[in-house]
Design a protein around this motif. Sequence first.
Motif, PDB file in Angstrom:
ATOM      1  N   HIS A 252      -6.007   6.841  -7.472  1.00  5.60           N
ATOM      2  CA  HIS A 252      -5.022   6.418  -8.476  1.00  5.60           C
ATOM      3  C   HIS A 252      -5.565   6.432  -9.903  1.00  5.60           C
TER       4      HIS A 252
ATOM      5  N   GLN B  45       2.497   1.780  -3.378  1.00  3.29           N
ATOM      6  CA  GLN B  45       1.568   2.351  -4.354  1.00  3.29           C
ATOM      7  C   GLN B  45       1.434   3.875  -4.138  1.00  3.29           C
TER       8      GLN B  45
ATOM      9  N   HIS C 209      -9.399   0.418  -5.059  1.00  2.00           N
ATOM     10  CA  HIS C 209      -9.126   1.714  -4.406  1.00  2.00           C
ATOM     11  C   HIS C 209     -10.369   2.591  -4.287  1.00  2.00           C
TER      12      HIS C 209
ATOM     13  N   ALA D  36      -0.955   1.405 -11.452  1.00  3.08           N
ATOM     14  CA  ALA D  36      -0.629   0.342 -10.499  1.00  3.08           C
ATOM     15  C   ALA D  36       0.890   0.303 -10.392  1.00  3.08           C
ATOM     16  N   MET D  37       1.423   0.805  -9.283  1.00  2.00           N
ATOM     17  CA  MET D  37       2.867   0.962  -9.102  1.00  2.00           C
ATOM     18  C   MET D  37       3.427   1.801 -10.256  1.00  2.00           C
TER      19      MET D  37
ATOM     20  N   GLN E 241       0.855  -1.204   0.000  1.00  2.00           N
ATOM     21  CA  GLN E 241       0.000   0.000   0.000  1.00  2.00           C
ATOM     22  C   GLN E 241       0.883   1.243   0.000  1.00  2.00           C
TER      23      GLN E 241
END
Length: 462
Positions: free
Chosen positions: A282, A177, A309, A294-295, A174
């Motif tokens: 995000h 991210q 999310h 995502a990352m 988490q």
Amino acid sequence: MTDRDRQPEDTAAATGEPVVSKPYIMPDDPEPGSVELLQKEAAEARDRTLLLMSRLSDEDLHQQHDPLMSPIIWDVGHIAHFEELWLTQNLDGPIEFSEMPGMYNPFEHPRATRASLGLPSLSQMMSRLEEIRSRVLDRLETVEFDDRNTLLRDEYVYHMVLQHEYQHNETILQTLQLKTGGAYAAPRAVTLPRGRSLADRPPMVRFPGGVVVAGTDDRRVAYDNERPAHEVEVAPFWIDVAPVSNGDYLQFMRDGGYSRREWWSNAGWAWLREAGVEAPKHWSRDGDVWYVRAMDRVDRVDLAMPVCHVCFHEAAAFAHSVGKRLPTETEWEVAAGWHPTQRRMQRFPWGDAPPTPRHANLDQLGFGVAQLGAYERNWSPLGCYGMIGDVWEWTSSDFQPYPGYRTFPYAEYSEVFFGVDYKVLRGGSWATRPGAIRNSFRNWDYPIRRQIFSGFRCARDD
Ligand code: AVJ
Ligand code: FE
């Protein structure tokens, strides 16, 4: 190689090379309940922690990336000292959780203050990990798994400590991210399978009502909050076959979901006014096109993936907008595991066997959700897809103890969080390690939280 003879320079964090550990129980594994298996699992858990840290600088590890999260090095130190507390000091006589060394005691230091604690450097932390682990392994050689000791019976305390490391791995993800100063270069080791259309399935399935057994009496790995197994009378209900997809959620957004007061609860509307958001966390927009990160990967929002999310309030508003509601946690559990003819709760949607990489999107190494329908084994007896893996699913239930609950072994895991402030989430996410999820597992967070890997599915009355 055991952790004991592993030198700091062998570790992923020191070399920058990811150590991709073997994620699942394998046929050649040592016997369940054996010391050899515990040794192997402990080494594997640590390999994963080090893999997640392997591409991070000392600064990345020590920085507060978000007020909601600890500096990652704190999680790592806390993992080590939790292990020390339970697997060295505590084996021979009861000690209190509050004896955890001050710096790593979560109750003494709220997350937002942990960057100023003077946390050790990466190399100091590596030595600390080694040193504690070597004492833990020494003690494990001589430990007697005495059935009269409830901590040691069925190796409970070892499984608890393993699960604790797994859970903090998800916490670290988490944080990653949310990472500031450049996206986390995810060491992607698996390509997730493509989805299959669920269009030939009914959108919802029905539970005809009746008495079920929720929770578990398992004392090998289950947390106290999952126990005891207890009968519940459940009214007939309908539940979505699949988690709500990005496509469904975009429709809600286009229908004015974030501006239609009538779909939101009072608390939800108050949150929305204050947060001022118009999409899941995000997500970002370029004209009419939505993107999700995502990352270190930014892609167009994939309509076939489950939405991730979103907070409880967004989930509840969506459900309201389509004339549905969120399931209670009991309804969720029935949908995930109740076997109608055997009249018992399965441990997983597909049966009692632990997950493999072909069962569900768990275990982190895909670093994101998979499209719906991707795992053909991930179906429950009632006919629900994907109840384990991909996204945690919000339920309408407050985090409360089950009837007959008894705190074991420490109140700071569950008991201090019981009440009306937290909502229960079920099912695990792509970032959950397989050893930390089962149908009975209960997660919880505040209804406004979106940093977790959370989605939902809807239900309705008969
Ligand atoms: C179950 C995810 C809510 O992170 O607060 C870790 C897990 N408990 N160490 C949390 C946990 C103690 C817990 N959650
Ligand atoms: Fe913890």
